[in-house]
Design an enzyme around this catalytic site. Structure first.
Site, PDB file in Angstrom:
ATOM      1  N   ARG A 231      -7.030 -14.348  -0.077  1.00 54.19           N
ATOM      2  CA  ARG A 231      -7.127 -12.966  -0.532  1.00 54.19           C
ATOM      3  C   ARG A 231      -7.620 -12.117   0.638  1.00 54.19           C
ATOM      4  NH1 ARG A 231      -4.347 -13.803  -4.317  1.00 54.19           N
ATOM      5  NH2 ARG A 231      -4.899 -13.733  -6.509  1.00 54.19           N
ATOM      6  N   GLU A 260      -3.732  -3.989  -1.242  1.00 53.64           N
ATOM      7  CA  GLU A 260      -2.271  -4.164  -1.258  1.00 53.64           C
ATOM      8  C   GLU A 260      -1.677  -3.225  -2.304  1.00 53.64           C
ATOM      9  OE1 GLU A 260      -1.608  -8.272  -2.155  1.00 53.64           O
ATOM     10  OE2 GLU A 260      -2.688  -8.960  -0.393  1.00 53.64           O
ATOM     11  N   HIS A 278       2.430 -10.471   0.920  1.00 50.99           N
ATOM     12  CA  HIS A 278       1.949 -11.331  -0.175  1.00 50.99           C
ATOM     13  C   HIS A 278       3.116 -12.086  -0.838  1.00 50.99           C
ATOM     14  CE1 HIS A 278      -1.498 -11.802  -3.330  1.00 50.99           C
ATOM     15  NE2 HIS A 278      -0.729 -12.864  -3.292  1.00 50.99           N
TER      16      HIS A 278
HETATM   17  C1  8YV Z   1       1.255 -14.042  -6.611  1.00 53.15           C
HETATM   18  C2  8YV Z   1      -1.181 -14.801  -6.280  1.00 53.15           C
HETATM   19  O1  8YV Z   1       1.836 -13.432  -5.504  1.00 53.15           O
HETATM   20  O2  8YV Z   1      -1.351 -16.845  -7.415  1.00 53.15           O
HETATM   21  C3  8YV Z   1      -1.904 -15.815  -7.084  1.00 53.15           C
HETATM   22  O3  8YV Z   1      -3.070 -15.577  -7.410  1.00 53.15           O
HETATM   23  O4  8YV Z   1      -1.754 -13.892  -5.791  1.00 53.15           O
HETATM   24  C4  8YV Z   1       0.270 -14.965  -6.017  1.00 53.15           C
HETATM   25  O5  8YV Z   1       0.770 -16.208  -6.247  1.00 53.15           O
HETATM   26  C5  8YV Z   1       0.918 -13.037  -7.625  1.00 53.15           C
HETATM   27  O6  8YV Z   1       0.180 -13.453  -8.690  1.00 53.15           O
HETATM   28  C6  8YV Z   1       2.197 -12.383  -8.145  1.00 53.15           C
HETATM   29  O7  8YV Z   1       2.108 -11.078  -7.999  1.00 53.15           O
END
Ligand code: 8YV
Length: 312
Positions: A231, A260, A278
């Site tokens: 993150r 983001e 991301h």
């Molecule tokens: C995804 C994520 O890009 O798993 C997570 O926590 O941040 C990512 O896999 C996101 O959840 C989809 O927008």
């Protein structure tokens, strides 16, 4: 009768479509007057579908008295107050295990991308500059030391891949790995000192906020490369940008950022970085499986069979 669910931010269209077929979907992001919306609908919303990078704001969770389930499209729960959820007996589900390989693959792609200058070499060739001068040299992966911060499912998958590249593996984690060749370090500072590549694979929750700062970057050193697939919040971005501008570290491969998608504009001017929007879990196969997981968790819950992949 269709159950009422709340969708916090847009989900992938195929998932939205399936949810729309089975549930009465309320879309928070389409509401102009959230207070009025909650006044009218909050009492009947039993489940929330959200993304890992979005979570569910604490005040919104508090405003949903009938909430039973939060189905996360992703594995990150940093945007959810898990202890408040536990107190209220709200089940939280994540797409556990589904995106592990893709995120680990992207970590390796970023390591190679930065060290072998994949993006810059591509631009060099396309610009025609090859006819005027030879390409710059990159740096090896094989034989180098990788330090992985966080040896959960994703961190371990990164470590296995790095071992496959004949790298020396170090890590920090609350639990010792049974893998004999991997060296465990007591804290991030020691791990950064050990590392040629420092890879972040920890949750983005409060305890890890800005754990990579000027001090850690200076321990990583001039030949070090930082990789972040965790993150943006785990890194002090001001310190990182300064270190990259001053070449206090060699480079960075980043898939995640603060704020983001409106990221700090200074990143775009840095040449010693590879920057991704991301997308670590963003393959067709994995995103389809993640969508199916959200559908299955909601279906299991409303059928009275329980959630399929609750947070442990
Ligand atoms: C995804 C994520 O890009 O798993 C997570 O926590 O941040 C990512 O896999 C996101 O959840 C989809 O927008």
């Amino acid at each position: 009768m269709k159950q009422d669910i709340l969708i916090i931010q847009p989900l992938m269209p195929e998932l939205s479509e399936v949810l729309h077929q089975h549930y009465h979907c309320h879309r928070l992001y389409e509401q102009t007057d959230v207070a009025a919306f909650l006044e009218e609908h909050a009492g009947k919303i039993k489940a929330v579908a959200t993304r890992g990078d979005v979570g569910l704001a604490a005040d919104l969770m508090a405003a949903l008295p009938a909430l039973e389930l939060i189905a996360v499209f992703g594995v990150g729960t940093d945007g959810i107050d898990l202890s408040a959820a536990r107190d209220r007996d709200i089940t939280v589900t994540i797409t556990s295990g589904i995106l592990t390989d893709d995120v680990a693959d992207l970590a390796l792609a970023l390591m190679l991308g930065v060290s072998r200058q994949i993006v810059a070499q591509d631009a060099f060739l396309r610009s025609g500059a090859w006819q005027e001068r030879p390409p710059q040299l990159g740096y090896k992966l094989c034989g180098k030391r990788v330090g992985i911060m966080g040896l959960g499912k994703i961190g371990a998958a990164i470590a296995r891949r790095c071992a496959g590249f004949d790298m020396q593996v170090g890590y920090c984690n609350s639990r010792q790995s049974s893998e004999p060749g991997w060296q465990r370090f007591g804290d991030l500072h020691q791990l950064a000192q050990f590392s040629d590549f420092l890879v972040l694979a920890v949750p983005g929750d409060e305890r890890n906020r800005k754990m990579v700062d000027a001090d850690i970057l200076s321990a990583l050193g001039k030949e070090g490369i930082l990789i972040n697939v965790a993150r943006g919040a785990v890194v002090n971005e001001d310190d990182l940008i300064e270190a990259l501008q001053n070449h206090a570290i060699r480079g960075a491969g980043l898939d995640v950022f603060d704020n983001e998608p409106t990221i700090d504009t200074r990143f775009a001017a840095l040449t010693n970085t590879v920057l991704m929007p991301h997308i670590a879990s963003a393959t067709v196969e994995t995103r389809q499986a993640m969508a199916q997981n959200v559908v299955d968790n909601l279906a299991g819950w409303f059928a009275g069979k329980g959630a399929v992949t609750p947070v442990e």
